[in-house]
Design an enzyme around this catalytic site. Structure first.
Site, mmCIF file in Angstrom:
data_model
loop_
_atom_site.group_PDB
_atom_site.id
_atom_site.type_symbol
_atom_site.label_atom_id
_atom_site.label_comp_id
_atom_site.label_asym_id
_atom_site.label_seq_id
_atom_site.Cartn_x
_atom_site.Cartn_y
_atom_site.Cartn_z
ATOM 1 N N GLU A 184 0.841 -1.195 0.000
ATOM 2 C CA GLU A 184 0.000 0.000 0.000
ATOM 3 C C GLU A 184 0.873 1.241 0.000
ATOM 4 O OE1 GLU A 184 -2.428 -0.309 3.533
ATOM 5 O OE2 GLU A 184 -2.814 -2.413 3.084
ATOM 6 N N LYS A 200 2.119 4.752 1.563
ATOM 7 C CA LYS A 200 2.188 5.296 2.922
ATOM 8 C C LYS A 200 1.773 6.756 2.841
ATOM 9 C CE LYS A 200 5.020 5.243 7.071
ATOM 10 N NZ LYS A 200 4.808 6.611 7.514
ATOM 11 N N ASP A 209 0.867 10.428 3.715
ATOM 12 C CA ASP A 209 1.579 11.319 4.625
ATOM 13 C C ASP A 209 0.614 12.355 5.199
ATOM 14 O OD1 ASP A 209 3.699 12.292 5.979
ATOM 15 O OD2 ASP A 209 4.632 13.298 4.271
ATOM 16 N N TYR A 264 -6.869 2.182 6.104
ATOM 17 C CA TYR A 264 -5.925 1.112 5.788
ATOM 18 C C TYR A 264 -5.914 -0.018 6.801
ATOM 19 C CZ TYR A 264 -3.266 3.997 9.037
ATOM 20 O OH TYR A 264 -2.899 4.727 10.127
ATOM 21 N N LYS A 315 10.603 3.639 3.257
ATOM 22 C CA LYS A 315 10.572 5.095 3.103
ATOM 23 C C LYS A 315 11.329 5.497 1.842
ATOM 24 C CE LYS A 315 8.697 6.616 7.064
ATOM 25 N NZ LYS A 315 9.103 7.595 8.034
ATOM 26 N N CYS A 362 31.783 20.494 30.189
ATOM 27 C CA CYS A 362 30.352 20.730 30.030
ATOM 28 C C CYS A 362 30.098 22.205 29.726
ATOM 29 C CB CYS A 362 29.620 20.324 31.306
ATOM 30 S SG CYS A 362 27.881 20.748 31.278
ATOM 31 N N CYS A 390 28.174 23.654 33.008
ATOM 32 C CA CYS A 390 28.722 23.738 34.360
ATOM 33 C C CYS A 390 30.246 23.589 34.375
ATOM 34 C CB CYS A 390 28.073 22.691 35.261
ATOM 35 S SG CYS A 390 28.625 21.016 34.895
ATOM 36 N N CYS A 417 28.315 14.673 31.039
ATOM 37 C CA CYS A 417 28.760 15.560 32.101
ATOM 38 C C CYS A 417 28.486 14.805 33.400
ATOM 39 C CB CYS A 417 27.964 16.858 32.071
ATOM 40 S SG CYS A 417 28.122 17.776 33.615
ATOM 41 N N CYS A 432 24.641 20.173 37.842
ATOM 42 C CA CYS A 432 24.613 20.698 36.470
ATOM 43 C C CYS A 432 23.162 21.119 36.159
ATOM 44 C CB CYS A 432 25.104 19.620 35.507
ATOM 45 S SG CYS A 432 25.114 20.136 33.790
HETATM 46 P P1 AMP Z 1 5.424 6.128 11.422
HETATM 47 O O1 AMP Z 1 4.646 7.315 11.919
HETATM 48 O O2 AMP Z 1 6.521 6.465 10.494
HETATM 49 O O3 AMP Z 1 5.781 5.185 12.523
HETATM 50 O O4 AMP Z 1 4.426 5.319 10.511
HETATM 51 C C1 AMP Z 1 3.245 4.838 11.012
HETATM 52 C C2 AMP Z 1 2.114 5.635 10.449
HETATM 53 O O5 AMP Z 1 2.032 5.500 9.040
HETATM 54 C C3 AMP Z 1 0.805 5.145 10.932
HETATM 55 O O6 AMP Z 1 0.475 5.673 12.185
HETATM 56 C C4 AMP Z 1 -0.135 5.637 9.869
HETATM 57 O O7 AMP Z 1 -0.665 6.874 10.260
HETATM 58 C C5 AMP Z 1 0.736 5.888 8.661
HETATM 59 N N1 AMP Z 1 0.302 5.196 7.449
HETATM 60 C C6 AMP Z 1 0.150 5.788 6.259
HETATM 61 N N2 AMP Z 1 -0.247 4.917 5.331
HETATM 62 C C7 AMP Z 1 -0.379 3.719 5.928
HETATM 63 C C8 AMP Z 1 -0.779 2.428 5.473
HETATM 64 N N3 AMP Z 1 -1.105 2.185 4.204
HETATM 65 N N4 AMP Z 1 -0.797 1.428 6.386
HETATM 66 C C9 AMP Z 1 -0.453 1.653 7.674
HETATM 67 N N5 AMP Z 1 -0.063 2.858 8.148
HETATM 68 C C10 AMP Z 1 -0.031 3.892 7.295
HETATM 69 ZN ZN ZN Z 2 27.289 19.929 33.331
#
Ligand code: AMP
Ligand code: ZN
Length: 673
Positions: free
Chosen positions: A118, A120, A122, A229, A316, A410, A413, A428, A434
């Site tokens: 599938e 991913k 965003d 999904y 990714k 550090c 401190c 440190c 500190c």
């Molecule tokens: P990450 O935030 O990088 O850990 O990725 C996980 C997130 O990817 C999940 O919480 C979903 O919100 C998102 N996501 C987007 N597309 C998908 C998909 N096809 N299947 C599962 N998760 C997805």
């Molecule tokens: Zn320190």
């Protein structure tokens, strides 16, 4: 037909038109006709408030204010996904899966191992809960265990069905991603530019920001989309991920039609390559591909790690890379004294956000990159990832530039830094005085996952430390209203909240206190294990390193850290003061104390649905009584707790292997609860 009946008929009709328009992409009336009917419904509803329906199609338009978004627990945790960035990593994952599945060679009918690929998406993840075919609640992912209730706003998203079509389980949660399509994002920014308002950075941030707007009529105007999904239900009505997506679509959810069932590594690779090059043609942003084991039965056998499903892997896409100049490096001191170098950069736009700083992790990293002041560096940022300096363009280096020198002392401190053999981080060692370490420790103690002290934010801790009122976490418990009055930025209400929060925290269980102490390497899981193994802090203090190491998940490094912490005089005094303040320093988990240990060493499979407990509650009970949950039936299984609707193939297998079945009542009796 009475007016009430007319209302019901119109609602149903409009739900159907919505479904045809947004999901099937096959409307049978014009937008104008739709709007007319909606108006008609609105007028009728106004005249008949007695038949109000929170899921009426009219709820999609108009306003509604949410002052505070309440938090609520997810019925099933929302996990994250493991990531891979190369085909090699992906292949290794597939190998691991095969190995895991073969280990259980007693599985009688191993179904074919297919992968559903599938996109991913965003955006912002969401969990929608339906009961009797109606949306009843929408929660953001939050920390995965608790999320914010954004139901009011989610109802404004046209691709979220308020009432379902066809067949569906009585009660279930469905997960998806809320995305803002690229064209809606651009249109929105155009309008903002015209109005002289600041522009939004990228569709993802805008989508998650929109979900938290107080005025839901603005949400309605933004054009968010929900792409589902995953489904989680105690009554699975599908046997594969692919089938689930099809069923979800029939119920009225929007699923992308890009999912593809792959039968080989080559198939997966070509799916990934295709979308890596074609992603700009999609109406929304994606940051990779998610590869999932298709068969639910296999998913169940693979299960989850603490963080993510073992049966899914995100691939990714390579992040966007830009060049910028390194102006300087600063050094941050964390609560454990760890020093993190941070690159200060000439601001540069990368993947939609302006970046000015990037972590350099440790001295080795600086050395590896061979960083010089004023260098032109490559910077990468993709999705959620923190920007990263990945290299230096040496051709642009000035001949007189000097290499970055990691400091000896550090920055806060001035204590000489130490570095343990085999560790990348410098520390440190001045734990006692500190300043950022003192503040960091108290902030950690107050944080949500530790003592969860409401009324003390990170800023307040800084303030109280600056004012000299607290130096360690035990000082919190002797704070008085008198001491706090008159401190700038602390009003009467804040003082009251703060003191109440501190008082309330005294009832937190031992494991939270232990985690809150911030002992290096002791995370939530280890804290729990330690509490389970020792019960009380005194026993932990008496334990040798060997005894500590004998605990599950506790290696030498952790054992030594715990041992050293507990044997330091300063910490002994701190613990003593916390005890005097009335904190729990021994296990108060009555369930645990009641544990019969009757399932010690037994492997138990839970199947079907139950009346008195949820499936997860049954699983918790099994663990509390010493048993181990496993997801597939094999000759090693000791018991099966069988609820209603246990699958016939599982039943047959249990019989064949002679594994005893226990009903919910028999199980409860066995535990004596
Ligand atoms: P990450 O935030 O990088 O850990 O990725 C996980 C997130 O990817 C999940 O919480 C979903 O919100 C998102 N996501 C987007 N597309 C998908 C998909 N096809 N299947 C599962 N998760 C997805
Ligand atoms: Zn320190």
């Amino acid at each position: 037909m009475s007016e009430q009946d007319k209302i019901h008929a119109l609602r149903q009709e409009l739900h159907d038109h919505n479904y045809r328009y947004y999901i099937l992409d096959n409307p049978i009336i014009t937008d104008f006709e739709f709007d007319q009917k909606l108006k008609e419904l609105q007028v009728l509803e106004n005249a008949h408030p007695e038949v109000f329906d929170p899921n009426s199609p009219t709820q999609r338009v108009g306003g509604g204010l949410t002052k505070n978004f309440e938090t609520a627990a997810h019925q099933f945790p929302m996990y994250s996904l493991d990531n891979s960035y190369s085909f090699e990593e992906l292949k290794l994952w597939i190998d691991r899966i095969k190995k895991r599945l073969n280990e259980d060679s007693l599985e009688l009918f191993a179904p074919e191992l297919n992968f559903n690929c599938e996109l991913k998406y965003d955006g912002a993840s969401i969990s929608l809960k339906y009961k009797a075919g109606r949306l009843i609640r929408a929660l953001t992912r939050g920390d995965g265990i608790h999320g914010d209730d954004v139901t009011q706003n989610i109802k404004k998203i046209k691709t979220v069905p308020l009432v379902l079509q066809g067949d569906y389980p009585e009660e279930f949660e469905i997960r998806g991603e809320i995305v803002l399509p690229k064209d809606a994002f651009e249109a929105l920014n155009k309008k903002r530019q015209e109005a002289g308002e600041p522009l939004f950075m990228n569709p993802r941030n805008t989508a998650s920001g929109t979900l938290k707007l107080q005025d839901s009529s603005i949400v309605a105007s933004r054009g968010l989309q929900c792409i589902v999904y995953a489904m989680v239900s105690e009554q699975a009505v599908y046997t594969s991920q692919y089938e689930m997506l099809n069923k979800a679509k029939k119920m009225g959810f929007y699923v992308a039609d890009t999912a593809q069932l792959c039968h080989s590594v080559e198939d997966i690779e070509s799916f990934i390559n295709h979308w890596d090059t074609q992603r700009s043609t999609l109406p929304f942003d994606i940051d990779g591909v998610v590869v999932k084991v298709d068969r639910i039965e296999l998913q169940e056998r693979l299960g989850f790690t603490a963080k993510a499903p073992r049966w899914a892997m995100a691939f990714k896409f390579k992040a966007e890379q830009v060049l910028t100049t390194l102006s300087s490096v600063s050094y941050q001191v964390g609560r454990t004294g760890a020093i993190t170098p941070v690159a200060n950069l000439e601001p540069v736009l990368v993947a939609g956000t302006t970046v000015k700083r990037a972590s350099l992790h440790n001295a080795d990293q600086i050395e590896k990159l061979d960083l010089h002041l004023g260098d032109t560096v490559f910077l990468e940022k993709g999705g959620e990832i923190i920007p990263k300096v990945t290299g230096v363009d040496r051709t642009k280096r000035r001949s007189d530039s000097s290499p970055i020198q990691f400091p000896d002392c550090c920055p806060e401190c001035h204590t000489p830094l130490v570095r343990k053999v085999g560790e990348a981080q410098h520390y440190c060692p001045n734990e006692e005085s500190c300043p950022p370490q003192i503040t960091g420790r108290i902030q950690h103690f107050c944080s949500r996952k530790a003592m969860d002290i409401e009324g003390i934010g990170e800023e307040t801790v800084v303030l109280l430390v600056q004012e000299g009122l607290i130096k360690d976490v035990a000082d919190l418990y002797v704070l008085s209203a008198d001491q706090l009055t008159g401190i700038p930025r602390l009003g009467d209400v804040s003082i009251q909240n703060l003191l109440e929060g501190i008082e309330k925290s005294k009832s937190q269980p031992f494991q939270k206190v232990l985690f809150g102490l911030g002992i290096r390497y002791v995370g939530e899981t280890v804290a729990k294990k330690l509490v389970k193994a020792f019960g009380a802090i005194e026993r932990m203090q008496e334990a040798t390193i060997e005894e500590l190491e004998a605990i599950d998940d506790v290696g030498q490094r952790i054992a030594e850290s715990v041992y050293n912490y507990l044997s330091t005089e300063e910490n002994k005094r701190l613990i003593h003061r916390l005890r005097s303040a009335g904190l729990h320093l021994e296990s108060t988990n009555s369930k645990e104390e009641q544990s019969s240990g009757i399932l010690e060493g037994k492997k138990v499979v839970v199947s079907g649905v139950f009346e008195r407990f949820s499936r997860n509650e049954i699983k918790d009970l099994i663990e509390q009584h010493g048993g181990e949950n496993s997801s597939s039936i094999s000759a090693k299984t000791d018991y099966i707790i069988a609820g209603a609707q246990m699958g016939p193939s599982k039943k047959a297998k249990a019989e064949q292997l002679g594994v005893p079945l226990l009903s919910e009542n028999e199980f409860v009796e066995m535990l004596g609860i």
